[in-house]
Design an enzyme around this catalytic site. Structure first.
Site, PDB file in Angstrom:
ATOM      1  N   TYR A 131      -7.019  -8.841  23.725  1.00 19.78           N
ATOM      2  CA  TYR A 131      -5.506  -8.871  23.615  1.00 19.78           C
ATOM      3  C   TYR A 131      -4.881  -9.940  24.316  1.00 19.78           C
ATOM      4  O   TYR A 131      -3.899 -10.679  23.967  1.00 19.78           O
ATOM      5  CB  TYR A 131      -4.922  -7.619  24.373  1.00 19.78           C
ATOM      6  N   THR A 184       7.330  -8.326  11.018  1.00 12.86           N
ATOM      7  CA  THR A 184       6.168  -7.510  10.794  1.00 12.86           C
ATOM      8  C   THR A 184       5.874  -6.303  12.039  1.00 12.86           C
ATOM      9  O   THR A 184       6.625  -6.403  12.916  1.00 12.86           O
ATOM     10  CB  THR A 184       5.005  -8.709  11.055  1.00 12.86           C
ATOM     11  N   GLY A 185       5.453  -5.319  11.606  1.00 14.14           N
ATOM     12  CA  GLY A 185       5.246  -4.152  12.460  1.00 14.14           C
ATOM     13  C   GLY A 185       6.523  -3.518  12.777  1.00 14.14           C
ATOM     14  O   GLY A 185       6.836  -3.079  13.915  1.00 14.14           O
ATOM     15  N   ALA A 186       7.380  -3.513  11.782  1.00 19.82           N
ATOM     16  CA  ALA A 186       8.539  -2.881  12.129  1.00 19.82           C
ATOM     17  C   ALA A 186       8.743  -1.092  11.675  1.00 19.82           C
ATOM     18  O   ALA A 186      10.018  -0.832  11.801  1.00 19.82           O
ATOM     19  CB  ALA A 186       9.656  -3.405  10.939  1.00 19.82           C
ATOM     20  N   SER A 203       8.003   1.053  13.620  1.00 14.28           N
ATOM     21  CA  SER A 203       8.077   1.817  15.006  1.00 14.28           C
ATOM     22  C   SER A 203       8.223   0.911  16.143  1.00 14.28           C
ATOM     23  O   SER A 203       8.069  -0.381  16.176  1.00 14.28           O
ATOM     24  CB  SER A 203       6.752   2.847  15.147  1.00 14.28           C
ATOM     25  N   GLY A 204       8.402   1.625  17.228  1.00 15.40           N
ATOM     26  CA  GLY A 204       8.240   0.765  18.469  1.00 15.40           C
ATOM     27  C   GLY A 204       9.455  -0.386  18.699  1.00 15.40           C
ATOM     28  O   GLY A 204      10.577  -0.263  18.159  1.00 15.40           O
ATOM     29  N   ILE A 205       9.148  -1.518  19.092  1.00 13.98           N
ATOM     30  CA  ILE A 205       9.902  -2.575  19.270  1.00 13.98           C
ATOM     31  C   ILE A 205      10.240  -3.010  18.190  1.00 13.98           C
ATOM     32  O   ILE A 205      11.601  -3.666  17.774  1.00 13.98           O
ATOM     33  CB  ILE A 205       9.003  -3.646  20.232  1.00 13.98           C
ATOM     34  N   GLY A 206       9.602  -3.133  16.977  1.00 11.03           N
ATOM     35  CA  GLY A 206       9.993  -3.604  15.775  1.00 11.03           C
ATOM     36  C   GLY A 206      11.127  -2.946  15.175  1.00 11.03           C
ATOM     37  O   GLY A 206      12.105  -3.388  14.529  1.00 11.03           O
ATOM     38  N   SER A 232       3.290 -11.211  25.368  1.00  9.00           N
ATOM     39  CA  SER A 232       3.275 -10.395  26.642  1.00  9.00           C
ATOM     40  C   SER A 232       3.014 -10.912  27.678  1.00  9.00           C
ATOM     41  O   SER A 232       2.921 -12.079  27.764  1.00  9.00           O
ATOM     42  CB  SER A 232       2.032  -9.527  26.041  1.00  9.00           C
TER      43      SER A 232
END
Length: 345
Positions: free
Chosen positions: A193, A8-10, A12-15, A171
């Site tokens: 968060y 999931t959330g793939a 950009s960034g870490i994904g 986190s």
């Protein structure tokens, strides 16, 4: 058999960095990018295919902040795949982050500077809001949507003779002091968060207790301090440009400043290479980077207990039941209205 992996959330960034690292490790795996923005998902898929032209990459529309979207996406996954080996729960939001400027400059020139940068403790707050489902947006996106996704995908995750993984992107900002069982959605606080990330740590522990016997194992990782769209949203871009040299300097003294998405995805990639039975369910696996830029992973014990994790699990089941009831009532109302219109034609 080729491994089936959903992230999931793939887009950009870490994904996205994780997807790149996974394909470098095993070009034969079947990868599913689950994203809210399909245009960005297409761009991510094209970027991955540029470096891995023979890769098998599917796209899935998923907004983990919407209960209905989660249910629809899970239904599609079960129709596409007869099993799922890895479920990386990486999507997350930090809406309207605000810095306590006074606390920032006070901490910048104190002995607590490194910890302040690494965890944002006492420094960072967010302005949350209620979403269309009547849930707090951060809670829904960072925790509850992923919880329902796991629940819905149990038929393809929990299969006889198969081990499968759920891996949460947590986190260093996850803190027990920000979470309360009396306010699991963090309606009354200013650190949703941190609360949602601590809750994901608790939930991972509960999932292991409930699902290990079915071959499903859950772990949590911390990517370290990574420069992503989420991070850049905290302060103006010009400010990050000014302090980046300081960040690299601080990395000489602390290993939590991973800085790049590639390094931040190190722990996610590391867990891909390990047997789930060998992992410590009470540890958070940290992506770390040496002063010279070498990337490695290290487990660190989490501050939590079984009773609290079980109580959270029960509360989430209650919220899930209420959400399912609400959606059924909405669907019944729509059907009744359609029937009424048909009868009046």
């Amino acid at each position: 058999m080729e491994k089936v992996i959903l992230v999931t959330g793939a887009n950009s960034g870490i994904g996205l960095a994780l997807c790149e690292r996974l394909l470098c490790e095993d070009a034969g795996l079947q990868l599913c990018l689950a994203c809210r923005n399909m245009q960005r998902a297409e761009a991510a898929r094209s970027a991955l295919l540029t470096s891995h032209p023979d890769a098998h990459i599917d796209l899935l529309h998923l907004d983990v902040g919407s209960v209905r979207s989660v249910l629809c996406a899970a239904h599609e996954v079960k129709a596409r795949y007869n099993r799922l080996d890895y479920l990386y729960l990486n999507a997350g939001i930090m809406p309207n982050p605000q810095i306590d400027v006074k606390a920032f400059f006070k901490g910048l020139f104190s002995s607590n500077a490194v910890n302040m940068f690494a965890t944002a403790e006492g420094l960072l707050t967010q302005q949350d809001r209620v979403n269309k489902d009547g849930l707090q947006e951060v809670f829904a996106t960072n925790l509850f949507g992923h919880f329902m996704l796991v629940r819905e995908l149990e038929p393809v995750l929990c299969q006889a003779g198969q081990t499968s993984r759920v891996v949460w992107t947590s986190s260093s900002n996850a803190r027990r002091s920000a979470f309360s069982l009396d306010d699991v959605q963090h309606r009354r606080g200013t650190e949703p968060y941190a609360s949602s990330k601590y809750a994901s740590d608790l939930l991972s522990l509960a999932l292991n207790r409930h699902n290990n016997s079915q071959g499903l194992y859950s772990s949590v990782i911390c990517p370290g301090l990574v420069m992503t769209n989420l991070t850049y949203g905290i302060l103006p871009s010009f400010f990050w440009t000014l302090i980046m040299p300081i960040m690299y300097l601080i990395r000489i003294f602390t290993n939590t400043f991973t800085l790049t998405p590639y390094n931040g995805a190190g722990a996610l990639h590391s867990l891909f290479l390990q047997k789930p039975e060998s992992l410590d369910p009470r540890a958070k696996y940290h992506s770390l980077t040496s002063g010279m830029g070498s990337n490695y992973t290290q487990p660190r014990q989490m501050d939590m207990d079984d009773d609290m994790s079980e109580a959270l699990y029960v509360k989430l089941l209650e919220i899930e039941k209420a959400m399912r009831k609400r959606l059924k009532e909405e669907d019944d109302d729509k059907q009744a209205y359609k029937k009424y219109l048909h009868q009046t034609e």
